[in-house]
Design an enzyme around this catalytic site. Sequence first.
Site, mmCIF file in Angstrom:
data_model
loop_
_atom_site.group_PDB
_atom_site.id
_atom_site.type_symbol
_atom_site.label_atom_id
_atom_site.label_comp_id
_atom_site.label_asym_id
_atom_site.label_seq_id
_atom_site.Cartn_x
_atom_site.Cartn_y
_atom_site.Cartn_z
ATOM 1 N N SER A 141 0.862 -1.192 0.000
ATOM 2 C CA SER A 141 0.000 0.000 0.000
ATOM 3 C C SER A 141 0.891 1.232 0.000
ATOM 4 O O SER A 141 2.016 1.197 0.511
ATOM 5 C CB SER A 141 -0.866 0.024 1.263
ATOM 6 O OG SER A 141 -1.476 1.287 1.411
ATOM 7 N N TYR A 154 -1.822 -0.922 10.290
ATOM 8 C CA TYR A 154 -1.806 -1.179 8.841
ATOM 9 C C TYR A 154 -0.526 -0.618 8.222
ATOM 10 O O TYR A 154 0.191 -1.316 7.498
ATOM 11 C CB TYR A 154 -3.044 -0.534 8.217
ATOM 12 C CG TYR A 154 -3.189 -0.744 6.732
ATOM 13 C CD1 TYR A 154 -3.694 -1.936 6.216
ATOM 14 C CD2 TYR A 154 -2.843 0.264 5.819
ATOM 15 C CE1 TYR A 154 -3.850 -2.125 4.850
ATOM 16 C CE2 TYR A 154 -2.993 0.083 4.452
ATOM 17 C CZ TYR A 154 -3.505 -1.113 3.969
ATOM 18 O OH TYR A 154 -3.648 -1.284 2.615
ATOM 19 N N LYS A 158 2.343 -3.055 6.597
ATOM 20 C CA LYS A 158 2.558 -2.959 5.146
ATOM 21 C C LYS A 158 3.991 -2.524 4.837
ATOM 22 O O LYS A 158 4.584 -2.951 3.845
ATOM 23 C CB LYS A 158 1.540 -2.002 4.521
ATOM 24 C CG LYS A 158 0.118 -2.558 4.476
ATOM 25 C CD LYS A 158 -0.014 -3.728 3.500
ATOM 26 C CE LYS A 158 -1.466 -4.133 3.286
ATOM 27 N NZ LYS A 158 -1.647 -5.138 2.233
HETATM 28 P P1 NDP Z 1 -11.193 -6.368 -0.411
HETATM 29 O O1 NDP Z 1 -11.719 -6.234 0.974
HETATM 30 O O2 NDP Z 1 -12.019 -5.954 -1.559
HETATM 31 O O3 NDP Z 1 -10.741 -7.890 -0.647
HETATM 32 C C1 NDP Z 1 -9.898 -8.506 0.292
HETATM 33 C C2 NDP Z 1 -9.686 -9.953 -0.111
HETATM 34 O O4 NDP Z 1 -8.825 -10.553 0.870
HETATM 35 C C3 NDP Z 1 -10.985 -10.752 -0.094
HETATM 36 O O5 NDP Z 1 -10.910 -11.779 -1.055
HETATM 37 C C4 NDP Z 1 -10.979 -11.340 1.320
HETATM 38 O O6 NDP Z 1 -11.821 -12.488 1.379
HETATM 39 C C5 NDP Z 1 -9.488 -11.669 1.478
HETATM 40 N N1 NDP Z 1 -9.047 -11.775 2.871
HETATM 41 C C6 NDP Z 1 -9.166 -10.852 3.850
HETATM 42 N N2 NDP Z 1 -8.700 -11.337 5.011
HETATM 43 C C7 NDP Z 1 -8.267 -12.598 4.746
HETATM 44 C C8 NDP Z 1 -7.707 -13.633 5.537
HETATM 45 N N3 NDP Z 1 -7.520 -13.485 6.850
HETATM 46 N N4 NDP Z 1 -7.386 -14.797 4.952
HETATM 47 C C9 NDP Z 1 -7.592 -14.976 3.620
HETATM 48 N N5 NDP Z 1 -8.134 -14.042 2.828
HETATM 49 C C10 NDP Z 1 -8.473 -12.880 3.384
HETATM 50 O O7 NDP Z 1 -9.791 -5.616 -0.385
HETATM 51 P P2 NDP Z 1 -9.012 -4.772 -1.497
HETATM 52 O O8 NDP Z 1 -9.119 -5.422 -2.811
HETATM 53 O O9 NDP Z 1 -9.374 -3.354 -1.325
HETATM 54 O O10 NDP Z 1 -7.515 -4.946 -0.948
HETATM 55 C C11 NDP Z 1 -6.656 -5.976 -1.381
HETATM 56 C C12 NDP Z 1 -5.256 -5.648 -0.909
HETATM 57 O O11 NDP Z 1 -4.881 -4.379 -1.444
HETATM 58 C C13 NDP Z 1 -5.142 -5.517 0.611
HETATM 59 O O12 NDP Z 1 -3.939 -6.112 1.044
HETATM 60 C C14 NDP Z 1 -5.123 -4.016 0.833
HETATM 61 O O13 NDP Z 1 -4.420 -3.681 1.988
HETATM 62 C C15 NDP Z 1 -4.418 -3.549 -0.418
HETATM 63 N N6 NDP Z 1 -4.694 -2.153 -0.768
HETATM 64 C C16 NDP Z 1 -5.986 -1.727 -1.008
HETATM 65 C C17 NDP Z 1 -6.224 -0.396 -1.320
HETATM 66 C C18 NDP Z 1 -7.597 0.134 -1.597
HETATM 67 O O14 NDP Z 1 -7.771 1.387 -1.670
HETATM 68 N N7 NDP Z 1 -8.614 -0.683 -1.777
HETATM 69 C C19 NDP Z 1 -5.113 0.572 -1.386
HETATM 70 C C20 NDP Z 1 -3.818 0.017 -1.111
HETATM 71 C C21 NDP Z 1 -3.631 -1.292 -0.814
HETATM 72 P P3 NDP Z 1 -12.481 -13.016 2.772
HETATM 73 O O15 NDP Z 1 -12.976 -11.803 3.488
HETATM 74 O O16 NDP Z 1 -13.534 -13.967 2.337
HETATM 75 O O17 NDP Z 1 -11.361 -13.698 3.490
#
Ligand code: NDP
Length: 261
Positions: A141, A154, A158
Amino acid sequence: MDLRLENKVAVITGGSAGIGEAIARGLAAEGTHLVLCARDEQRLRAVAESIAGVRVLTVPADLAEPGDAERVAAAVEREFGGADILINNAGTGSEEKILTAPDSRWQHYWELHVMAAVRLARAIAPQMKARGGGVILHNASICATQPLGYEPIYNVTKAALVMFSKCLAGELIGDNIRVNAVNPGLVMTGDWVKTAKALTAGTDQTWEQYLQNIAEENAPIGRFATPEEVADFFVFLCSERAAYSVGSTYYVDGGWLKVTT
Ligand code: NDP
């Protein structure tokens, strides 16, 4: 541009939503077979069933739990004989104060953002080595460098993931495994929409206006990225077209980062 990703095998953590799902669809469009893992089995299956033309294995797993990463790697080995690509994407934002957050909260995010990547590297890099090489990408991130005040845990975990990515890159490039990190800025995924809806419920402001203000206040480009705009960058980095990209961290942030790196 032919990315030559056909018939590769990619493991994508958090492949059931947001950026991870968009990466999955992007790689599938290039003919890459997929292994998707996340906790919610139903959502995982629904995404898998909507992707055609490649094999998709779903592995329900909580990557904050020791043992689950190894279970994912074993499933990959059984189904495909190993993986060529690993996208460590699963993660989520936090909200706390350093002085009041208990150890358990730090530990949870450390497990999810850092140890999951460590364990998956230990389990999957040997598979890549046996296949002649591979690619490991970390979705960190912009907060790894430019912290947001409300989510210190976070930001810290990260930042650790980015350093892990750098260290792993040095250790694995001799085995033809390229490791890099991507630092996205504002990306329009479910979490943002949910938060915006909660914060604007019963107010004069719509959730769309709330998010537009955030974009205008922070990102010079004046809008959020779509998950696909970030995913395309990941897909390129998976390709041998990015063969000289090793141990780097790439920002995809619409100009939000306020310093050079
Ligand atoms: P979403 O919440 O849309 O998706 C997150 C995904 O991760 C889901 O598939 C969720 O599925 C899975 N997940 C979460 N916790 C776990 C766990 N404990 N074990 C296995 N799977 C898990 O998130 P984003 O697409 O927004 O984010 C994806 C990545 O990008 C993250 O690491 C985030 O920090 C990073 N990011 C996002 C930004 C944004 O603005 N959106 C900006 C910068 C970085 P489930 O809940 O079913 O486990």
